[in-house]
Design a protein around this motif. Structure first.
Motif, PDB file in Angstrom:
ATOM      1  N   VAL A 253       5.868   7.802   6.601  1.00 32.28           N
ATOM      2  CA  VAL A 253       5.772   7.400   8.001  1.00 32.28           C
ATOM      3  C   VAL A 253       5.196   5.989   8.111  1.00 32.28           C
ATOM      4  O   VAL A 253       5.661   5.168   8.909  1.00 32.28           O
ATOM      5  N   VAL A 254       4.190   5.696   7.305  1.00 35.94           N
ATOM      6  CA  VAL A 254       3.568   4.364   7.335  1.00 35.94           C
ATOM      7  C   VAL A 254       4.574   3.287   6.936  1.00 35.94           C
ATOM      8  O   VAL A 254       4.510   2.140   7.417  1.00 35.94           O
ATOM      9  N   GLN A 255       5.502   3.624   6.039  1.00 38.00           N
ATOM     10  CA  GLN A 255       6.543   2.663   5.682  1.00 38.00           C
ATOM     11  C   GLN A 255       7.440   2.347   6.888  1.00 38.00           C
ATOM     12  O   GLN A 255       7.925   1.224   7.033  1.00 38.00           O
ATOM     13  N   ILE A 256       7.643   3.341   7.746  1.00 37.75           N
ATOM     14  CA  ILE A 256       8.444   3.130   8.959  1.00 37.75           C
ATOM     15  C   ILE A 256       7.634   2.408  10.028  1.00 37.75           C
ATOM     16  O   ILE A 256       8.114   1.470  10.662  1.00 37.75           O
ATOM     17  N   ASP A 257       6.384   2.855  10.222  1.00 44.51           N
ATOM     18  CA  ASP A 257       5.525   2.286  11.271  1.00 44.51           C
ATOM     19  C   ASP A 257       4.092   2.205  10.743  1.00 44.51           C
ATOM     20  O   ASP A 257       3.362   3.207  10.735  1.00 44.51           O
ATOM     21  N   PRO A 258       3.665   1.030  10.275  1.00 41.05           N
ATOM     22  CA  PRO A 258       2.301   0.879   9.733  1.00 41.05           C
ATOM     23  C   PRO A 258       1.206   1.198  10.745  1.00 41.05           C
ATOM     24  O   PRO A 258       0.065   1.482  10.350  1.00 41.05           O
ATOM     25  N   ASP A 259       1.524   1.163  12.032  1.00 33.78           N
ATOM     26  CA  ASP A 259       0.527   1.423  13.066  1.00 33.78           C
ATOM     27  C   ASP A 259       0.559   2.865  13.576  1.00 33.78           C
ATOM     28  O   ASP A 259      -0.084   3.182  14.586  1.00 33.78           O
ATOM     29  N   ALA A 260       1.296   3.728  12.903  1.00 33.50           N
ATOM     30  CA  ALA A 260       1.397   5.128  13.348  1.00 33.50           C
ATOM     31  C   ALA A 260       0.025   5.798  13.328  1.00 33.50           C
ATOM     32  O   ALA A 260      -0.820   5.503  12.477  1.00 33.50           O
TER      33      ALA A 260
END
Length: 295
Positions: free
Chosen positions: A266-273
């Protein structure tokens, strides 16, 4: 009081129940005879009271295990059901019987090892009996019963009861044995939790992301997990409270072994998740059926 259902003899004579009860009782006896009793270490609950009473009144622990547990089994019969009460009483009688016929030699003189392995084996034995459907210690039953009467949580009741037990151990066996008993209790509690819940205890993972569509696709298609989606808003940060955005909050029921891998992706998709994780005690329904089909 609602009418009690009949006794499920099929469950009582099932192979898993017999196996878990015999194995759990045997391991508990090894822990008691080979590690805890020789040093005056206690693990909390009825078993601990039985150890203290054996020393104080010179009556074998097997007698105390039965006598002290009888009121708790009756409460279990009223609160849970006849089958549970019968399964618990069988487990208690088997444990008491094995205590009479088995003699376990003291394996080590090191008190730290005695406390550590004694707690581990005791927790393993208790956990196996619970997996089978019964109990060898009625403390949690009485904690549930008392909770309805006095308003304290189960954890608070157990803590107060075991605090009194530790004080009793300090009086009867000395302060050093009482301190070791705290270690025994903690290890036994954690071990029984792992045995009952398993290494794959289910956990609720919630994800808030600006790329919620990609997150949903990742969790469902790459990890094969069913999800629940809540409509929500993200934003409201201290430095920009007025900024807010509609988003889908993705919730998935996963195991502890899967959390880290999902978060990394998920962090690879959105680091601010944003993530938050909650432990859950039980999962039933369509998720489990989906989970079974996917494995």
């Amino acid at each position: 009081m609602k009418k009690q259902a009949g006794i499920d003899w099929k469950s009582i004579f099932s192979f898993p129940y017999i196996l878990y009860t015999l194995l759990g009782s045997l391991i508990s006896v090894i822990a008691l005879d080979g590690f805890l009793i020789p040093n005056g270490f206690v693990d909390g609950g009825v078993t601990a009271v039985s150890i203290i009473f054996e020393k104080a009144f010179l009556i074998h622990i097997s007698i105390w295990l039965i006598v002290i547990n009888i009121p708790f089994v009756y409460i279990g019969y009223r609160l849970v059901g006849k089958t549970f009460a019968v399964q618990s009483m069988i487990a208690i009688l088997v444990t008491a019987g094995l205590m009479l016929i088995i003699r376990v030699p003291v394996i080590t003189e090191d008190k730290l090892l005695m406390a550590s392995f004694g707690g581990f084996l005791m927790g393993l034995g208790i956990g196996l009996v619970i997996r089978g459907g019964g109990v060898v210690d009625g403390l949690e039953i009485i904690a549930h019963y008392t909770k309805k009467r006095v308003g304290f949580t189960t954890s608070e009741i157990i803590m107060v009861f075991n605090s009194l037990v530790i004080i009793g151990a300090a009086v009867e066996f000395g302060h050093e044995a009482a301190m070791y008993s705290i270690l025994v209790y903690y290890i036994a509690m954690k071990t029984s939790d792992y045995v009952v819940d398993g290494i794959e205890e289910f956990t609720s993972l919630s994800i808030v992301s600006k790329k919620d569509q990609e997150v949903k696709s990742l969790v469902v298609n790459e990890f094969g997990k069913a999800i629940t989606v809540y409509k929500g808003e993200r934003g409201y940060l201290p430095s920009s409270y007025h900024l807010k955005y509609d988003c889908d909050i993705v919730v998935a029921v996963v195991t502890r072994l899967e959390i880290h891998r999902i978060k990394q992706k998920v962090v690879q998709i959105d680091p601010d998740a944003f993530f938050f994780v909650q432990s859950i005690k039980e999962v039933r329904g369509s998720y489990l059926r989906h989970h079974d089909r996917s494995n």
